[in-house]
Write a protein that holds these residues in place. Sequence first.
Motif, PDB file in Angstrom:
ATOM      1  N   UNK A   1       0.849  -1.192   0.000  1.00  0.00           N
ATOM      2  CA  UNK A   1       0.000   0.000   0.000  1.00  0.00           C
ATOM      3  C   UNK A   1       0.880   1.236   0.000  1.00  0.00           C
ATOM      4  N   UNK A   2       0.631   2.146  -0.939  1.00  0.00           N
ATOM      5  CA  UNK A   2       1.337   3.421  -1.032  1.00  0.00           C
ATOM      6  C   UNK A   2       0.381   4.490  -0.515  1.00  0.00           C
ATOM      7  N   UNK A   3       0.791   5.241   0.505  1.00  0.00           N
ATOM      8  CA  UNK A   3      -0.072   6.256   1.104  1.00  0.00           C
ATOM      9  C   UNK A   3       0.551   7.626   0.903  1.00  0.00           C
ATOM     10  N   UNK A   4      -0.145   8.502   0.208  1.00  0.00           N
ATOM     11  CA  UNK A   4       0.289   9.889   0.049  1.00  0.00           C
ATOM     12  C   UNK A   4      -0.327  10.735   1.158  1.00  0.00           C
ATOM     13  N   UNK A   5       0.488  11.549   1.795  1.00  0.00           N
ATOM     14  CA  UNK A   5      -0.021  12.368   2.919  1.00  0.00           C
ATOM     15  C   UNK A   5      -0.043  13.853   2.602  1.00  0.00           C
ATOM     16  N   UNK A   6       0.430  14.240   1.436  1.00  0.00           N
ATOM     17  CA  UNK A   6       0.365  15.637   1.011  1.00  0.00           C
ATOM     18  C   UNK A   6       0.369  15.661  -0.515  1.00  0.00           C
ATOM     19  N   UNK A   7       0.160  16.856  -1.080  1.00  0.00           N
ATOM     20  CA  UNK A   7       0.105  16.967  -2.534  1.00  0.00           C
ATOM     21  C   UNK A   7       0.804  18.245  -2.980  1.00  0.00           C
ATOM     22  N   UNK A   8       0.991  18.385  -4.264  1.00  0.00           N
ATOM     23  CA  UNK A   8       1.658  19.534  -4.847  1.00  0.00           C
ATOM     24  C   UNK A   8       0.726  20.737  -4.860  1.00  0.00           C
ATOM     25  N   UNK A   9       1.206  21.852  -4.415  1.00  0.00           N
ATOM     26  CA  UNK A   9       0.456  23.120  -4.437  1.00  0.00           C
ATOM     27  C   UNK A   9      -0.892  23.050  -3.728  1.00  0.00           C
ATOM     28  N   UNK A  10      -1.015  22.220  -2.709  1.00  0.00           N
ATOM     29  CA  UNK A  10      -2.245  22.158  -1.928  1.00  0.00           C
ATOM     30  C   UNK A  10      -3.408  21.480  -2.620  1.00  0.00           C
ATOM     31  N   UNK A  11      -3.166  20.753  -3.703  1.00  0.00           N
ATOM     32  CA  UNK A  11      -4.250  20.053  -4.398  1.00  0.00           C
ATOM     33  C   UNK A  11      -4.901  19.046  -3.453  1.00  0.00           C
ATOM     34  N   UNK A  12      -6.150  18.703  -3.710  1.00  0.00           N
ATOM     35  CA  UNK A  12      -6.883  17.777  -2.849  1.00  0.00           C
ATOM     36  C   UNK A  12      -6.728  16.332  -3.313  1.00  0.00           C
ATOM     37  N   UNK A  13      -5.805  16.084  -4.228  1.00  0.00           N
ATOM     38  CA  UNK A  13      -5.595  14.732  -4.726  1.00  0.00           C
ATOM     39  C   UNK A  13      -4.104  14.511  -4.980  1.00  0.00           C
ATOM     40  N   UNK A  14      -3.748  13.282  -5.120  1.00  0.00           N
ATOM     41  CA  UNK A  14      -2.399  12.900  -5.517  1.00  0.00           C
ATOM     42  C   UNK A  14      -2.526  11.794  -6.545  1.00  0.00           C
ATOM     43  N   UNK A  15      -1.432  11.455  -7.202  1.00  0.00           N
ATOM     44  CA  UNK A  15      -1.516  10.394  -8.188  1.00  0.00           C
ATOM     45  C   UNK A  15      -0.178   9.682  -8.338  1.00  0.00           C
ATOM     46  N   UNK A  16      -0.249   8.498  -8.863  1.00  0.00           N
ATOM     47  CA  UNK A  16       0.932   7.726  -9.232  1.00  0.00           C
ATOM     48  C   UNK A  16       0.614   7.085 -10.569  1.00  0.00           C
ATOM     49  N   UNK A  17       1.470   7.276 -11.546  1.00  0.00           N
ATOM     50  CA  UNK A  17       1.202   6.758 -12.876  1.00  0.00           C
ATOM     51  C   UNK A  17       1.458   5.260 -12.961  1.00  0.00           C
ATOM     52  N   UNK A  18       2.428   4.780 -12.206  1.00  0.00           N
ATOM     53  CA  UNK A  18       2.785   3.371 -12.303  1.00  0.00           C
ATOM     54  C   UNK A  18       3.484   2.966 -11.014  1.00  0.00           C
ATOM     55  N   UNK A  19       3.220   1.769 -10.554  1.00  0.00           N
ATOM     56  CA  UNK A  19       3.855   1.256  -9.342  1.00  0.00           C
ATOM     57  C   UNK A  19       4.343  -0.156  -9.631  1.00  0.00           C
ATOM     58  N   UNK A  20       5.646  -0.342  -9.593  1.00  0.00           N
ATOM     59  CA  UNK A  20       6.241  -1.657  -9.800  1.00  0.00           C
ATOM     60  C   UNK A  20       6.864  -2.114  -8.502  1.00  0.00           C
ATOM     61  N   UNK A  21       6.636  -3.358  -8.153  1.00  0.00           N
ATOM     62  CA  UNK A  21       7.210  -3.924  -6.925  1.00  0.00           C
ATOM     63  C   UNK A  21       8.098  -5.085  -7.337  1.00  0.00           C
ATOM     64  N   UNK A  22       9.349  -5.023  -6.912  1.00  0.00           N
ATOM     65  CA  UNK A  22      10.311  -6.074  -7.213  1.00  0.00           C
ATOM     66  C   UNK A  22      10.773  -6.686  -5.912  1.00  0.00           C
ATOM     67  N   UNK A  23      11.035  -7.965  -5.900  1.00  0.00           N
ATOM     68  CA  UNK A  23      11.498  -8.600  -4.685  1.00  0.00           C
ATOM     69  C   UNK A  23      11.942 -10.022  -4.951  1.00  0.00           C
ATOM     70  N   UNK A  24      12.130 -10.720  -3.875  1.00  0.00           N
ATOM     71  CA  UNK A  24      12.550 -12.114  -3.945  1.00  0.00           C
ATOM     72  C   UNK A  24      11.485 -12.985  -3.315  1.00  0.00           C
ATOM     73  N   UNK A  25      11.493 -14.221  -3.628  1.00  0.00           N
ATOM     74  CA  UNK A  25      10.529 -15.159  -3.046  1.00  0.00           C
ATOM     75  C   UNK A  25      11.195 -16.050  -2.081  1.00  0.00           C
TER      76      UNK A  25
END
Length: 63
Positions: free
Chosen positions: A39-63
């Motif tokens: 889970x990615x949690x944004x706690x603030x935004x640019x220029x006081x906007x009421x939303x945030x965004x992420x265009x792409x989220x990749x998770x890499x790891x090991x098993x």
Amino acid sequence: MYVSTDGQTWGTPVATGEFPNSIAAQRVNFTATPGRFVKFVGTSSLNGAVFGSAAELNVYGTR
């Protein structure tokens, strides 16, 4: 960034920080943590906007 094994219990964040005001790809590294959900949690935004965004989220790891 939070990691959870069941998607309901999140505990404390595995990583915290700020991203620069940039369109460049950003990377968040954290210690390997057992889990199935991320889970990615944004706690603030640019220029006081009421939303945030992420265009792409990749998770890499090991098993």
